[in-house]
Every structure is written in C-alpha cells, then in structure tokens.
Scaffold this motif. Structure first.
Motif, short mmCIF file in Angstrom:
data_model
loop_
_atom_site.label_atom_id
_atom_site.label_comp_id
_atom_site.label_asym_id
_atom_site.label_seq_id
_atom_site.Cartn_x
_atom_site.Cartn_y
_atom_site.Cartn_z
N ALA A 1 6.54 -10.66 -9.89
CA ALA A 1 7.75 -11.44 -9.63
C ALA A 1 7.54 -12.38 -8.46
N ALA A 2 6.89 -11.90 -7.40
CA ALA A 2 6.62 -12.75 -6.24
C ALA A 2 5.69 -13.90 -6.63
N GLY A 3 4.70 -13.63 -7.46
CA GLY A 3 3.79 -14.67 -7.92
C GLY A 3 4.50 -15.72 -8.75
N MET B 1 8.29 10.37 -6.54
CA MET B 1 7.98 9.37 -7.52
C MET B 1 6.53 9.56 -7.93
N SER B 2 6.28 9.42 -9.21
CA SER B 2 4.93 9.63 -9.71
C SER B 2 4.04 8.43 -9.39
N ARG B 3 2.75 8.66 -9.54
CA ARG B 3 1.78 7.62 -9.24
C ARG B 3 1.94 6.44 -10.21
N ALA B 4 2.19 6.69 -11.47
CA ALA B 4 2.37 5.64 -12.48
C ALA B 4 3.60 4.79 -12.17
N ALA B 5 4.68 5.44 -11.71
CA ALA B 5 5.91 4.71 -11.38
C ALA B 5 5.67 3.80 -10.18
N LYS B 6 4.95 4.31 -9.17
CA LYS B 6 4.65 3.49 -7.99
C LYS B 6 3.79 2.29 -8.37
N LEU B 7 2.80 2.53 -9.23
CA LEU B 7 1.92 1.45 -9.67
C LEU B 7 2.70 0.41 -10.47
N THR B 8 3.59 0.84 -11.32
CA THR B 8 4.42 -0.06 -12.12
C THR B 8 5.33 -0.89 -11.22
N LEU B 9 5.96 -0.23 -10.24
CA LEU B 9 6.85 -0.92 -9.30
C LEU B 9 6.07 -1.96 -8.49
N ALA B 10 4.91 -1.59 -8.02
CA ALA B 10 4.10 -2.51 -7.21
C ALA B 10 3.64 -3.70 -8.05
N SER B 11 3.19 -3.47 -9.27
CA SER B 11 2.71 -4.57 -10.10
C SER B 11 3.83 -5.51 -10.51
N THR B 12 4.99 -4.97 -10.85
CA THR B 12 6.11 -5.85 -11.23
C THR B 12 6.61 -6.64 -10.02
N THR B 13 6.60 -6.03 -8.84
CA THR B 13 7.02 -6.74 -7.63
C THR B 13 6.04 -7.87 -7.32
N ALA B 14 4.75 -7.58 -7.43
CA ALA B 14 3.75 -8.61 -7.17
C ALA B 14 3.85 -9.73 -8.20
#
Length: 85
Positions: free
Chosen positions: A16-18, A1-14
């Motif tokens: 959603a949790a917020g 997985m690319s760095r941009a995909a990981k960053l996108t996944l982490a930000s959307t997860t955060a």
C-alpha cells in the motif's frame, strides 16, 4: 498473532505504501509534463505574433514603396525575357 498473519500484514502495508508513493510520483510527473506543454504553447504563440508583426511591417513597406515607385507586374521591362525551351 501468527507468523503468517504478521507477514501478510507487513506485505500488504508495504504494498500500500509503495502504491501511494507511485501515485504521488506519477501525479508530479504529469503536472511537470502539462506545465511544459503550457510553456511550449506560450512560446509558439509568441513566435506566431512576432512573425505576424514582421509580415504586417513588410506589407506596410510594400504599400509605401508602391506609392513612391512605379511597379509593373508584366515582363515588358525585361531586356531578355525567359524562353520556354
């Protein structure tokens, strides 16, 4: 997985949790506010019943006093009636 995909996944997860945490907090705050309104209404009803009971008691006392005493609504019994000047 690319760095941009990981960053996108982490930000959307955060994000959603917020959002979920904010919604739960908001619902709890609304519930507390609604409960306070119910308590305020119950207190107002209690005060209203208390005042009505006092009024009824005063009315009954007035009726008793009127039976015992002679009460006149006109100003004939006054020594110095008020003048209109």
């Amino acid at each position: 997985m690319s760095r941009a995909a990981k960053l996108t996944l982490a930000s959307t997860t955060a994000m959603a949790a917020g959002i979920v945490a904010f919604v739960h907090y908001s619902q709890n705050a609304e519930q507390v506010a609604m409960h306070a309104g119910v308590i305020r209404d119950m207190e107002q009803q209690r005060v209203k019943k208390e005042r009505q009971a006092d009024f009824d008691m005063q009315r009954a006392l007035e009726e008793q006093y009127k039976k015992v005493q002679t009460v006149s609504d006109d100003d004939e019994g006054q020594e110095n009636p008020p003048q209109g000047r």
